[in-house]
Write a protein that holds these residues in place. Structure first.
Motif, mmCIF file in Angstrom:
data_model
loop_
_atom_site.group_PDB
_atom_site.id
_atom_site.type_symbol
_atom_site.label_atom_id
_atom_site.label_comp_id
_atom_site.label_asym_id
_atom_site.label_seq_id
_atom_site.Cartn_x
_atom_site.Cartn_y
_atom_site.Cartn_z
ATOM 1 N N SER A 43 6.163 -1.278 -2.820
ATOM 2 C CA SER A 43 4.953 -1.741 -2.133
ATOM 3 C C SER A 43 3.894 -0.637 -2.067
ATOM 4 O O SER A 43 2.697 -0.906 -2.195
ATOM 5 C CB SER A 43 5.299 -2.233 -0.723
ATOM 6 O OG SER A 43 5.846 -1.178 0.067
ATOM 7 N N ALA A 44 4.347 0.620 -1.866
ATOM 8 C CA ALA A 44 3.405 1.746 -1.847
ATOM 9 C C ALA A 44 2.783 1.947 -3.232
ATOM 10 O O ALA A 44 1.579 2.204 -3.358
ATOM 11 C CB ALA A 44 4.120 3.015 -1.396
ATOM 12 N N ALA A 45 3.610 1.810 -4.277
ATOM 13 C CA ALA A 45 3.103 1.959 -5.649
ATOM 14 C C ALA A 45 2.087 0.873 -5.976
ATOM 15 O O ALA A 45 1.041 1.146 -6.595
ATOM 16 C CB ALA A 45 4.268 1.903 -6.642
ATOM 17 N N LEU A 46 2.353 -0.361 -5.548
ATOM 18 C CA LEU A 46 1.423 -1.466 -5.781
ATOM 19 C C LEU A 46 0.078 -1.199 -5.108
ATOM 20 O O LEU A 46 -0.983 -1.459 -5.674
ATOM 21 C CB LEU A 46 2.009 -2.784 -5.265
ATOM 22 C CG LEU A 46 3.073 -3.459 -6.134
ATOM 23 C CD1 LEU A 46 3.655 -4.655 -5.419
ATOM 24 C CD2 LEU A 46 2.464 -3.882 -7.477
ATOM 25 N N PHE A 47 0.146 -0.660 -3.883
ATOM 26 C CA PHE A 47 -1.097 -0.365 -3.171
ATOM 27 C C PHE A 47 -1.891 0.725 -3.882
ATOM 28 O O PHE A 47 -3.120 0.657 -3.968
ATOM 29 C CB PHE A 47 -0.810 0.050 -1.732
ATOM 30 C CG PHE A 47 -2.009 0.577 -1.015
ATOM 31 C CD1 PHE A 47 -3.034 -0.278 -0.623
ATOM 32 C CD2 PHE A 47 -2.151 1.932 -0.758
ATOM 33 C CE1 PHE A 47 -4.169 0.205 0.010
ATOM 34 C CE2 PHE A 47 -3.278 2.425 -0.122
ATOM 35 C CZ PHE A 47 -4.286 1.557 0.273
ATOM 36 N N LEU A 48 -1.196 1.759 -4.390
ATOM 37 C CA LEU A 48 -1.889 2.849 -5.082
ATOM 38 C C LEU A 48 -2.522 2.364 -6.389
ATOM 39 O O LEU A 48 -3.618 2.789 -6.765
ATOM 40 C CB LEU A 48 -0.911 3.989 -5.368
ATOM 41 C CG LEU A 48 -0.441 4.798 -4.159
ATOM 42 C CD1 LEU A 48 0.612 5.810 -4.577
ATOM 43 C CD2 LEU A 48 -1.613 5.497 -3.483
ATOM 44 N N ILE A 49 -1.826 1.439 -7.079
ATOM 45 C CA ILE A 49 -2.329 0.937 -8.359
ATOM 46 C C ILE A 49 -3.416 -0.111 -8.152
ATOM 47 O O ILE A 49 -4.441 -0.107 -8.837
ATOM 48 C CB ILE A 49 -1.170 0.345 -9.193
ATOM 49 C CG1 ILE A 49 -0.143 1.442 -9.525
ATOM 50 C CG2 ILE A 49 -1.700 -0.282 -10.478
ATOM 51 C CD1 ILE A 49 1.136 0.928 -10.134
ATOM 52 N N ILE A 50 -3.169 -1.023 -7.187
ATOM 53 C CA ILE A 50 -4.118 -2.113 -6.916
ATOM 54 C C ILE A 50 -4.472 -2.086 -5.435
ATOM 55 O O ILE A 50 -3.934 -2.862 -4.628
ATOM 56 C CB ILE A 50 -3.532 -3.489 -7.288
ATOM 57 C CG1 ILE A 50 -2.864 -3.447 -8.657
ATOM 58 C CG2 ILE A 50 -4.619 -4.572 -7.252
ATOM 59 C CD1 ILE A 50 -2.105 -4.696 -9.003
ATOM 60 N N PRO A 51 -5.342 -1.182 -5.007
ATOM 61 C CA PRO A 51 -5.677 -1.094 -3.581
ATOM 62 C C PRO A 51 -6.593 -2.242 -3.130
ATOM 63 O O PRO A 51 -7.783 -2.241 -3.416
ATOM 64 C CB PRO A 51 -6.393 0.259 -3.479
ATOM 65 C CG PRO A 51 -6.960 0.475 -4.840
ATOM 66 C CD PRO A 51 -6.043 -0.176 -5.809
ATOM 67 N N ASN A 52 -6.017 -3.222 -2.442
ATOM 68 C CA ASN A 52 -6.814 -4.316 -1.883
ATOM 69 C C ASN A 52 -6.165 -4.793 -0.592
ATOM 70 O O ASN A 52 -5.122 -4.264 -0.169
ATOM 71 C CB ASN A 52 -6.986 -5.462 -2.880
ATOM 72 C CG ASN A 52 -5.655 -6.011 -3.367
ATOM 73 O OD1 ASN A 52 -4.718 -6.185 -2.590
ATOM 74 N ND2 ASN A 52 -5.560 -6.273 -4.669
#
Length: 420
Positions: free
Chosen positions: A299-308
Motif C-alpha cells: 500500500s505504501a509503494a502504491l501511494f509512492l507510485i500513484i499518489p492520489n
C-alpha cells in the motif's frame, strides 16, 4: 512505585475505578484534539509539504524529548505521593495546552515547539501516574476485563469524535472547538477529586536495582532483551502514523477528511482485534503477521507510485490494521516476562525502560524527518518514507517470531509437567 500487591487482602474501590476509567475516556477525546487535529491545524499555516513536515517534526521531537526526561522525574514524584496529585497535574497541563491553542492557534506554527513541550509534560505526568493507579486500583483478577472494556470504549471514542471534531473545526474555527475541549478538561479535573488513592506501604522506585535483577537472571535477561529490541522497532509507529496524517492533509487539506479517515481506521481496527481474538490463537498467527507486513509495504509503494486520494486512504486503513495486529500481541507480552520471572514488583521500572526506548527512537526518527524536510527534495523525502515503512513492517515479523517462540516454550513446559 514498585510495590507488593496481595490479591487476597486487596480491596477494589469501584467508585474510584469508574472515575479513573471515565477520566481516561475523556483523555482520549482531548488527546485527539491536541495531537491529530492540532498537528493538522498547522497545515493551514504552512506554504508547502516540507515546511509542514518541519513543523510536525519539531512538535513531535520536543514532545518526545520532554517525555523522555520528564517521565522518570514524574515517576519518582509518584513514588513519593499518593499518585493522584501527579494525575491531576497532568490534566491541568493538558488544559493549559488547550488554552494555549485558544490564544495562539492562529500563530501556532511559530510556537509549535512550546506546544510540544506542554504536550510532552502532560503525557509524561499522565502515564507515569495512570499506569500505576490502574495497576493498584484494579484487582489482578479483574484487570483483563477492565482493560477489554476500556479498550472498546476508547475505540468507540476514536470512531465518533474524529468525525465530530473535524466537522466542528470545518464549520466554526479551531479556537472555538478548543474552548469546547477545554470544558471537557475541566470536567475531567473535577472527576479526579472522586478518586481515592494512596501510596502503598513498601513502595519504591529503583531502576538501577531492576537492571541488577535482570543481570542476575540470565534466562530472563535474554527474554527481556528481545522485548526491548521489539520496542526499538515499535517506536517507529509514531512517525509512520504522523507521515500518514501529513499525506492526508496534503491530499485533502481538510480536518473533516482527516477525522473521517481516522474514524474508518478505528472501525477497521476494532473488527481486526475482535476477529484476531475470536478466530485465531497464539502460535497459529504467523500468516496474519506476514500478510500485515506485505500489505503495509504494498500500500505504501502504491501511494509512492500513484499518489492520489484513493491510495492515501488505502494506505492509512492498512497501516491502522497493521498497528492493531502488532498492538494486540505486543501489549499482551510486554509485561508477561516479569510475571514469569517473579519480578512483577518492578513493573513501574520496566515501564520506564520501555518508555525511554520509545522516546529515544521517536526523537531520532523525527530529527531525521526535520533534516530530510529541510533539504526540500521530494525524491529524498519519498525514500525516507519508504525506509521508515519498511523498517516498521519488520516489526510484524519480529512480534510474530517472538509470539511463536513463547508459545512453543509454554507448550514444552506444559508437556514436561504432564510427564512428571
Amino acid at each position: 512505585m514498585a510495590y507488593t500487591y496481595n490479591i487476597s487482602t486487596s480491596k477494589e474501590d469501584k467508585k474510584s475505578t469508574i472515575c479513573l476509567s471515565t477520566c481516561h475516556i475523556l483523555f482520549s477525546i482531548i488527546n485527539l484534539f491536541v495531537s491529530t487535529f492540532l498537528v493538522a491545524h498547522i497545515y493551514s499555516q504552512t506554504a508547502n509539504i516540507f515546511d509542514y513536515a518541519v513543523n510536525v517534526g519539531i512538535y513531535n521531537l520536543t514532545t518526545y524529548a520532554v517525555m523522555m526526561l520528564a517521565y522518570f522525574l514524574f515517576s519518582l514524584w509518584v513514588d513519593k505521593s499518593n499518585r493522584i496529585w501527579c494525575y491531576r497535574l497532568a490534566n491541568l497541563i493538558t488544559a493549559g495546552l488547550v488554552v494555549f491553542t485558544i490564544f495562539y492557534g492562529e500563530n501556532l506554527a511559530q510556537y509549535v515547539w512550546l506546544a510540544g513541550v506542554l504536550y510532552g509534560l502532560s503525557h509524561a505526568a499522565y502515564y507515569a501516574s495512570y499506569n500505576v493507579l490502574k495497576q493498584e486500583m484494579v484487582s489482578r483478577n479483574t484487570i483483563g476485563k477492565y482493560t477489554l472494556i476500556l479498550e472498546v470504549l476508547t475505540k468507540i471514542v476514536n470512531i465518533v469524535f474524529p468525525i465530530l471534531l473535524g466537522m466542528l473545526i470545518e464549520v466554526s474555527t479551531f479556537a472555538t472547538v478548543a474552548i469546547y475541549v477545554c470544558v471537557i478538561c475541566l470536567i475531567q479535573i473535577f472527576i479526579t477529586f472522586f478518586i481515592n488513592a494512596q501510596r502503598p506501604a513498601g513502595s519504591g522506585f529503583n531502576v538501577v536495582e531492576y537492571i541488577k535483577q535482570i543481570k542476575q537472571n540470565p534466562e530472563f535477561c535474554k527474554k527481556i532483551k528481545i522485548v526491548y529490541l521489539i520496542c526499538l522497532f515499535y517506536g517507529l509507529t509514531s512517525i509512520v502514523s504522523s507521515l500518514a496524517s501529513i499525506f492526508i492533509m496534503v491530499e485533502f487539506g481538510s480536518s473533516f477528511s482527516l477525522g473521517a479517515i481516522t474514524s474508518v481506521g478505528a472501525v477497521a481496527s476494532i473488527i481486526t482485534v475482535i476477529a484476531l481474538s475470536k478466530f485465531s490463537h497464539p502460535g497459529d498467527r504467523e500468516w496474519i503477521y506476514i500478510l500485515s507486513a506485505i500489505l503495509i509495504l504494498v500500500s505504501a509503494a502504491l501511494f509512492l507510485i500513484i499518489p492520489n486520494n484513493i491510495t492515501v486512504i488505502v494506505y492509512n486503513i492498512v497501516l491502522t490494521l497493521g498497528n492493531a495486529v502488532n498492538s494486540l500481541t505486543f501489549e499482551l507480552y510486554r509485561n508477561k516476562n516479569l510475571k514469569e520471572a517473579g519480578l512483577y514488583q518492578y513493573i513501574a521500572e520496566h515501564q520506564c525502560v520501555v518508555e525511554t526506548i520509545f522516546q529515544i527512537v521517536r526523537c531520532l526518527s523525527f530529527t531525521l524527518l526535520i533534516l530530510f524536510a529541510l533539504i526540500k527534495n521530494y525524491l529524498i523525502f519519498q525514500i525516507m518514507f519508504a525506509v521508515f515503512v519498511t523498517v516498521f513492517s519488520l516489526t510484524s515479523i519480529m512480534i510474530m517470531r517472538y509470539e511463536t517462540k513463547v508459545y512453543e516454550e509454554n507448550n514444552t513446559e506444559q508437556s514436561d509437567q504432564n510427564k512428571q
